[in-house]
Scaffold this motif. Sequence first.
Motif, PDB file in Angstrom:
ATOM      1  N   GLU A  72       0.316  -0.510   3.888  1.00 17.99           N
ATOM      2  CA  GLU A  72      -0.077  -1.895   4.164  1.00 17.99           C
ATOM      3  C   GLU A  72       1.144  -2.776   4.386  1.00 17.99           C
ATOM      4  O   GLU A  72       1.134  -3.670   5.237  1.00 17.99           O
ATOM      5  CB  GLU A  72      -0.923  -2.437   3.029  1.00 17.99           C
ATOM      6  N   ALA A  73       2.215  -2.532   3.619  1.00 21.02           N
ATOM      7  CA  ALA A  73       3.443  -3.301   3.810  1.00 21.02           C
ATOM      8  C   ALA A  73       4.006  -3.069   5.199  1.00 21.02           C
ATOM      9  O   ALA A  73       4.451  -4.007   5.875  1.00 21.02           O
ATOM     10  CB  ALA A  73       4.475  -2.920   2.747  1.00 21.02           C
ATOM     11  N   GLY A  74       3.985  -1.804   5.660  1.00 19.38           N
ATOM     12  CA  GLY A  74       4.479  -1.501   7.002  1.00 19.38           C
ATOM     13  C   GLY A  74       3.665  -2.187   8.080  1.00 19.38           C
ATOM     14  O   GLY A  74       4.222  -2.735   9.043  1.00 19.38           O
ATOM     15  N   VAL A  75       2.330  -2.170   7.934  1.00 14.01           N
ATOM     16  CA  VAL A  75       1.456  -2.835   8.902  1.00 14.01           C
ATOM     17  C   VAL A  75       1.748  -4.332   8.937  1.00 14.01           C
ATOM     18  O   VAL A  75       1.819  -4.950  10.012  1.00 14.01           O
ATOM     19  CB  VAL A  75      -0.026  -2.578   8.548  1.00 14.01           C
ATOM     20  N   MET A  76       1.944  -4.932   7.766  1.00 12.49           N
ATOM     21  CA  MET A  76       2.211  -6.376   7.707  1.00 12.49           C
ATOM     22  C   MET A  76       3.532  -6.726   8.365  1.00 12.49           C
ATOM     23  O   MET A  76       3.636  -7.742   9.061  1.00 12.49           O
ATOM     24  CB  MET A  76       2.227  -6.832   6.245  1.00 12.49           C
ATOM     25  N   ILE A  77       4.552  -5.912   8.154  1.00 12.67           N
ATOM     26  CA  ILE A  77       5.859  -6.199   8.741  1.00 12.67           C
ATOM     27  C   ILE A  77       5.798  -6.126  10.263  1.00 12.67           C
ATOM     28  O   ILE A  77       6.316  -6.999  10.974  1.00 12.67           O
ATOM     29  CB  ILE A  77       6.923  -5.225   8.197  1.00 12.67           C
ATOM     30  N   VAL A  78       5.134  -5.095  10.789  1.00 10.39           N
ATOM     31  CA  VAL A  78       5.002  -4.962  12.249  1.00 10.39           C
ATOM     32  C   VAL A  78       4.180  -6.121  12.803  1.00 10.39           C
ATOM     33  O   VAL A  78       4.524  -6.721  13.829  1.00 10.39           O
ATOM     34  CB  VAL A  78       4.359  -3.611  12.616  1.00 10.39           C
TER      35      VAL A  78
END
Length: 258
Positions: A72-78
């Motif tokens: 989820e953190a990766g999705v938010m950063i992108v």
Amino acid sequence: MSISLQSGSILLREGLEAMLIITALAAALRRGGVETGLRPLYLGAGLAVLASIAAGVVFQLYFDGNHNDLIEAGVMIVAATLMLYMSGWLFLRQDPKAWKAGIERSARRAVSSGTAVSMGMVAFLAVFREGAETVLFLHALAQTSGGWTLALLTGLAGAAVLLAALYAAMQWLALRLPLRPLFLVTSAFLFLMGMRFIGGAVQELQEQTILPVDSAAVPDWFIALGFNPTWEAILAQAAIALLAAVSMAWLSRRPVTA
């Protein structure tokens, strides 16, 4: 609270944020005369709905119904990166004359491929983030309330109708607003959402103890808006805001290209 109200509130709460992003971008494209950009926007949103259902199934089967903080953190950063890019893109085209000139220069391709891809990815990530959570929440509700009952499905149908009505109303209003305020408001909204996603990504990393947690004394409205009230998030957002301001100041002095 009845099952219908619970299921409807889940879809309405999770879907409203994603819908606002799609609505703002769609209105900007329509007002700018670049309706061909709507196709990748809606395609990204549609694919995200399917991906959300698939992700919900995967999370339920392999993660026991619990979301993965790192994913989820990766999705938010992108998503935040793309939203900040689109925010700057719209800000630089707030001048109707510059926008019209850009459209004329790109008439044969309507909208640059890079922008079209960005539109689609913004839509996909905005809808996917909310959609995956919606599927998981609804699955949990169904498990604890006797399955996918008529009451649960009725709540979902009512929320879907309400979201559609809100979308139509916002599009109608946006089509009647002057172009410059529309672009500025849309740009500011995407920038705000990008900042929220950055704070959300920091929170996910904090929950995994990858980043420390140092609480900041912030007003209640700051937390109510969904921001992360920690110094780690605030400093990250401040650094990005400073970089964005410097970039916009520099780019504003250059000719706007299509």
